[in-house]
Design a protein around this motif. Structure first.
Motif, PDB file in Angstrom:
ATOM      1  N   GLY A  62     -11.162  98.212  39.769  1.00 35.72           N
ATOM      2  CA  GLY A  62      -9.863  97.698  39.354  1.00 35.72           C
ATOM      3  C   GLY A  62      -9.821  96.185  39.458  1.00 35.72           C
ATOM      4  N   HIS A  63      -8.730  95.585  38.979  1.00 37.46           N
ATOM      5  CA  HIS A  63      -8.543  94.130  39.021  1.00 37.46           C
ATOM      6  C   HIS A  63      -9.608  93.382  38.211  1.00 37.46           C
ATOM      7  CE1 HIS A  63      -5.604  94.773  42.264  1.00 37.46           C
ATOM      8  NE2 HIS A  63      -6.487  95.614  42.764  1.00 37.46           N
ATOM      9  N   GLY A  64     -10.244  94.095  37.272  1.00 33.03           N
ATOM     10  CA  GLY A  64     -11.239  93.445  36.427  1.00 33.03           C
ATOM     11  C   GLY A  64     -12.617  93.335  37.041  1.00 33.03           C
ATOM     12  N   LEU A  84     -19.984  86.858  34.484  1.00 34.55           N
ATOM     13  CA  LEU A  84     -18.632  86.704  33.946  1.00 34.55           C
ATOM     14  C   LEU A  84     -18.604  87.271  32.532  1.00 34.55           C
ATOM     15  CD1 LEU A  84     -18.546  84.635  36.338  1.00 34.55           C
ATOM     16  CD2 LEU A  84     -16.875  83.381  34.982  1.00 34.55           C
ATOM     17  N   VAL A  85     -17.672  88.166  32.298  1.00 35.17           N
ATOM     18  CA  VAL A  85     -17.583  88.850  31.007  1.00 35.17           C
ATOM     19  C   VAL A  85     -16.455  88.206  30.205  1.00 35.17           C
ATOM     20  CG1 VAL A  85     -17.351  91.084  29.858  1.00 35.17           C
ATOM     21  CG2 VAL A  85     -18.364  90.956  32.155  1.00 35.17           C
ATOM     22  N   LYS A  86     -16.821  87.380  29.234  1.00 29.33           N
ATOM     23  CA  LYS A  86     -15.813  86.649  28.458  1.00 29.33           C
ATOM     24  C   LYS A  86     -15.017  87.571  27.534  1.00 29.33           C
ATOM     25  CE  LYS A  86     -16.975  82.659  30.185  1.00 29.33           C
ATOM     26  NZ  LYS A  86     -17.705  81.640  29.419  1.00 29.33           N
ATOM     27  N   HIS A  87     -15.663  88.647  27.099  1.00 30.42           N
ATOM     28  CA  HIS A  87     -14.987  89.633  26.254  1.00 30.42           C
ATOM     29  C   HIS A  87     -14.939  90.944  27.045  1.00 30.42           C
ATOM     30  CE1 HIS A  87     -15.159  86.858  22.887  1.00 30.42           C
ATOM     31  NE2 HIS A  87     -16.436  86.657  23.166  1.00 30.42           N
ATOM     32  N   PRO A  88     -13.844  91.156  27.793  1.00 31.06           N
ATOM     33  CA  PRO A  88     -13.749  92.289  28.726  1.00 31.06           C
ATOM     34  C   PRO A  88     -14.093  93.635  28.093  1.00 31.06           C
ATOM     35  CG  PRO A  88     -11.894  90.808  29.016  1.00 31.06           C
ATOM     36  CD  PRO A  88     -12.627  90.338  27.796  1.00 31.06           C
ATOM     37  N   VAL A  89     -14.718  94.480  28.906  1.00 32.79           N
ATOM     38  CA  VAL A  89     -15.159  95.808  28.472  1.00 32.79           C
ATOM     39  C   VAL A  89     -14.418  96.861  29.293  1.00 32.79           C
ATOM     40  CG1 VAL A  89     -17.114  97.396  28.382  1.00 32.79           C
ATOM     41  CG2 VAL A  89     -17.429  94.988  27.754  1.00 32.79           C
ATOM     42  N   LEU A 104     -15.454  90.695  35.609  1.00 30.60           N
ATOM     43  CA  LEU A 104     -16.361  90.151  36.615  1.00 30.60           C
ATOM     44  C   LEU A 104     -17.259  91.282  37.100  1.00 30.60           C
ATOM     45  CD1 LEU A 104     -16.452  87.262  37.938  1.00 30.60           C
ATOM     46  CD2 LEU A 104     -15.256  88.268  39.879  1.00 30.60           C
ATOM     47  N   MET A 105     -18.560  91.138  36.900  1.00 28.56           N
ATOM     48  CA  MET A 105     -19.496  92.174  37.349  1.00 28.56           C
ATOM     49  C   MET A 105     -20.384  91.602  38.441  1.00 28.56           C
ATOM     50  SD  MET A 105     -22.111  94.586  35.162  1.00 28.56           S
ATOM     51  CE  MET A 105     -20.840  95.800  34.774  1.00 28.56           C
ATOM     52  N   ILE A 106     -20.383  92.268  39.596  1.00 29.95           N
ATOM     53  CA  ILE A 106     -21.221  91.858  40.722  1.00 29.95           C
ATOM     54  C   ILE A 106     -22.313  92.902  40.897  1.00 29.95           C
ATOM     55  CG2 ILE A 106     -21.307  91.359  43.192  1.00 29.95           C
ATOM     56  CD1 ILE A 106     -17.945  91.170  41.623  1.00 29.95           C
ATOM     57  N   LEU A 107     -23.543  92.509  40.698  1.00 29.94           N
ATOM     58  CA  LEU A 107     -24.683  93.418  40.821  1.00 29.94           C
ATOM     59  C   LEU A 107     -25.381  93.177  42.156  1.00 29.94           C
ATOM     60  CD1 LEU A 107     -26.841  95.408  39.589  1.00 29.94           C
ATOM     61  CD2 LEU A 107     -27.980  93.354  38.700  1.00 29.94           C
ATOM     62  N   ILE A 108     -25.632  94.266  42.893  1.00 35.46           N
ATOM     63  CA  ILE A 108     -26.302  94.162  44.190  1.00 35.46           C
ATOM     64  C   ILE A 108     -27.560  95.029  44.167  1.00 35.46           C
ATOM     65  CG2 ILE A 108     -26.060  94.368  46.688  1.00 35.46           C
ATOM     66  CD1 ILE A 108     -23.009  94.450  46.260  1.00 35.46           C
ATOM     67  N   LEU A 135      -7.508  83.319  43.951  1.00 34.93           N
ATOM     68  CA  LEU A 135      -8.949  83.067  43.960  1.00 34.93           C
ATOM     69  C   LEU A 135      -9.643  83.906  42.897  1.00 34.93           C
ATOM     70  CD1 LEU A 135     -11.586  81.925  45.093  1.00 34.93           C
ATOM     71  CD2 LEU A 135     -11.507  83.686  46.880  1.00 34.93           C
ATOM     72  N   LEU A 136      -9.226  85.153  42.755  1.00 35.49           N
ATOM     73  CA  LEU A 136      -9.839  86.025  41.758  1.00 35.49           C
ATOM     74  C   LEU A 136      -9.693  85.438  40.356  1.00 35.49           C
ATOM     75  CD1 LEU A 136     -11.252  88.650  41.012  1.00 35.49           C
ATOM     76  CD2 LEU A 136      -9.013  89.769  40.944  1.00 35.49           C
ATOM     77  N   GLN A 137      -8.518  84.939  40.042  1.00 35.67           N
ATOM     78  CA  GLN A 137      -8.307  84.336  38.723  1.00 35.67           C
ATOM     79  C   GLN A 137      -9.142  83.071  38.549  1.00 35.67           C
ATOM     80  OE1 GLN A 137      -6.774  85.791  36.177  1.00 35.67           O
ATOM     81  NE2 GLN A 137      -6.526  87.484  37.624  1.00 35.67           N
ATOM     82  N   GLN A 138      -9.299  82.311  39.630  1.00 38.20           N
ATOM     83  CA  GLN A 138     -10.128  81.104  39.563  1.00 38.20           C
ATOM     84  C   GLN A 138     -11.594  81.461  39.311  1.00 38.20           C
ATOM     85  OE1 GLN A 138      -9.050  79.467  43.411  1.00 38.20           O
ATOM     86  NE2 GLN A 138      -7.750  77.897  42.469  1.00 38.20           N
ATOM     87  N   LEU A 139     -12.052  82.540  39.936  1.00 40.71           N
ATOM     88  CA  LEU A 139     -13.436  82.976  39.726  1.00 40.71           C
ATOM     89  C   LEU A 139     -13.652  83.394  38.270  1.00 40.71           C
ATOM     90  CD1 LEU A 139     -14.078  85.128  42.942  1.00 40.71           C
ATOM     91  CD2 LEU A 139     -14.827  82.785  42.497  1.00 40.71           C
ATOM     92  N   LYS A 140     -12.692  84.121  37.727  1.00 36.00           N
ATOM     93  CA  LYS A 140     -12.806  84.576  36.342  1.00 36.00           C
ATOM     94  C   LYS A 140     -12.772  83.405  35.356  1.00 36.00           C
ATOM     95  CE  LYS A 140     -10.612  89.073  37.222  1.00 36.00           C
ATOM     96  NZ  LYS A 140      -9.406  89.910  36.990  1.00 36.00           N
ATOM     97  N   ALA A 141     -12.121  82.315  35.775  1.00 39.57           N
ATOM     98  CA  ALA A 141     -11.974  81.158  34.883  1.00 39.57           C
ATOM     99  C   ALA A 141     -13.038  80.088  35.116  1.00 39.57           C
ATOM    100  CB  ALA A 141     -10.583  80.547  35.057  1.00 39.57           C
ATOM    101  N   ALA A 142     -13.927  80.303  36.088  1.00 36.82           N
ATOM    102  CA  ALA A 142     -14.961  79.302  36.399  1.00 36.82           C
ATOM    103  C   ALA A 142     -15.821  79.028  35.168  1.00 36.82           C
ATOM    104  CB  ALA A 142     -15.822  79.796  37.558  1.00 36.82           C
ATOM    105  N   THR A 143     -16.270  77.784  35.042  1.00 38.95           N
ATOM    106  CA  THR A 143     -17.050  77.395  33.859  1.00 38.95           C
ATOM    107  C   THR A 143     -18.518  77.121  34.165  1.00 38.95           C
ATOM    108  OG1 THR A 143     -16.366  75.084  34.173  1.00 38.95           O
ATOM    109  CG2 THR A 143     -15.032  76.448  32.684  1.00 38.95           C
ATOM    110  N   THR A 144     -18.851  76.986  35.455  1.00 38.08           N
ATOM    111  CA  THR A 144     -20.249  76.767  35.836  1.00 38.08           C
ATOM    112  C   THR A 144     -20.581  77.608  37.066  1.00 38.08           C
ATOM    113  OG1 THR A 144     -19.838  74.943  37.391  1.00 38.08           O
ATOM    114  CG2 THR A 144     -20.086  74.367  35.034  1.00 38.08           C
TER     115      THR A 144
END
Length: 309
Positions: A62-64, A84-89, A104-108, A135-144
């Motif tokens: 949830g929460h993207g 970072l998924v620019k075109h959400p799935v 946002l996909m975190i692979l471990i 913070l979550l929104q900032q992470l999704k909007a990060a550019t680098t």
């Protein structure tokens, strides 16, 4: 140890593409394989393990956010990579019928004995989603990659070495209220595939729980408990009182009070929780903080989040 210490700029994919969750996973593993020799060397094995785990239960929380992961025998690294998924799935959220758009996909990827590390990282990102939406929104909007890592570093998210209640609780189970009707609770238990729900007051203070047992008990004649022979009860309409009152009767007088229920705080160690479940025969334990309901731990959470992570 800080969460940010697991992150490296070269393992952050700023434009992860894919039309399905599975494609996103494959592309993220491929991306990491291009940067890390050990992942490249065992690419096929890792991909199969991650997708197999994903088929068993979705890692979309949830929460993207989705957190696909796998434990690989003999893999002596602990890798955390972010895409970072620019075109959400769209994907199904774990343990629910709900859908969510992955952004946002975190692979471990880790060794088989690193389940504690996986759980801690998963728990950290879950807490970001639930407690720090800014913070979550900032992470999704990060550019680098460096910007993303800096945001996480400045949040000072520490990962300790003990697995505790807050790492495995399910915080998204919506509590019931004393004024809920029998019908409302029955519908929720069916639709949410739950056997019980926490009961709170209007301020969120934990009051107790309502389970299938109390609903069934309400529909039984009050004198049944003192009878030895119930054969005569086959005559007449079963659960007549329940059927007559389900829309108007509330759970206020039938839910189990908190004095009868085992609770823990969010820092209770995992082994203490397991001990209570095994030796007290309970299927769920509620997590309470300063009298307030924070979540619930079910036996299935131990299986899914610790034993079969």
């Amino acid at each position: 140890m800080k969460l940010s210490s697991y992150l490296y700029p070269e393992l952050i994919a700023m434009d992860l593409k894919g039309d399905t969750k599975e494609e996103l996973i494959k592309n993220l593993i491929k991306y990491v394989g291009e940067k890390d020799f050990k992942v490249k060397e065992r690419y096929q094995e890792i991909e199969e393990a991650v997708l197999k785990r994903e088929r068993e239960i979705s890692t979309a929380i949830g929460h993207g956010i989705a957190i696909p992961h796998a434990r690989i025998d003999g893999f002596d690294e602990f890798i955390v990579t972010i895409g970072l998924v620019k075109h959400p799935v769209e994907a199904q959220v774990a343990g629910t019928a709900e859908k969510d758009d992955i952004q946002l996909m975190i692979l471990i990827i880790s060794d088989v004995l690193k389940n504690k590390n996986i759980l801690k990282v998963m728990s950290a990102f879950s807490k970001i989603a639930l407690r720090n939406p800014k913070l979550l929104q900032q992470l999704k909007a990060a550019t680098t990659p460096n910007e993303l890592i800096k945001l996480i570093d400045e949040a000072n998210i520490e990962l300790d070495h003990k697995i505790t209640a807050e790492d495995i609780l399910s915080p998204d189970i919506i509590p019931a209220y004393p004024k809920n009707t029998l019908e409302e609770i029955a519908k929720r238990l069916i639709l949410e595939t739950k056997t019980g729900l926490p009961v709170v007051d209007e301020k969120g203070s934990f009051l107790g729980e309502i389970t299938e047992r109390e609903l069934i008990q309400f529909g039984m004649p009050k004198y049944v408990s003192i009878l030895n022979d119930l054969n005569f009860l086959t005559v007449g309409e079963p659960f007549e009182e329940y059927l007559l009152k389900e829309k108007i009767a509330t759970i206020e007088d039938i839910y189990r009070k908190k004095s009868e229920i085992i609770t823990v705080d969010r820092k209770t160690p995992i082994m203490e929780i397991c001990f209570l479940m095994v030796n007290k025969g309970v299927t769920r334990i509620y997590v309470i903080e300063n009298g307030m309901y924070r979540g619930v731990i079910q036996r299935s959470d131990i299986i899914k989040k610790v034993l079969h992570i």
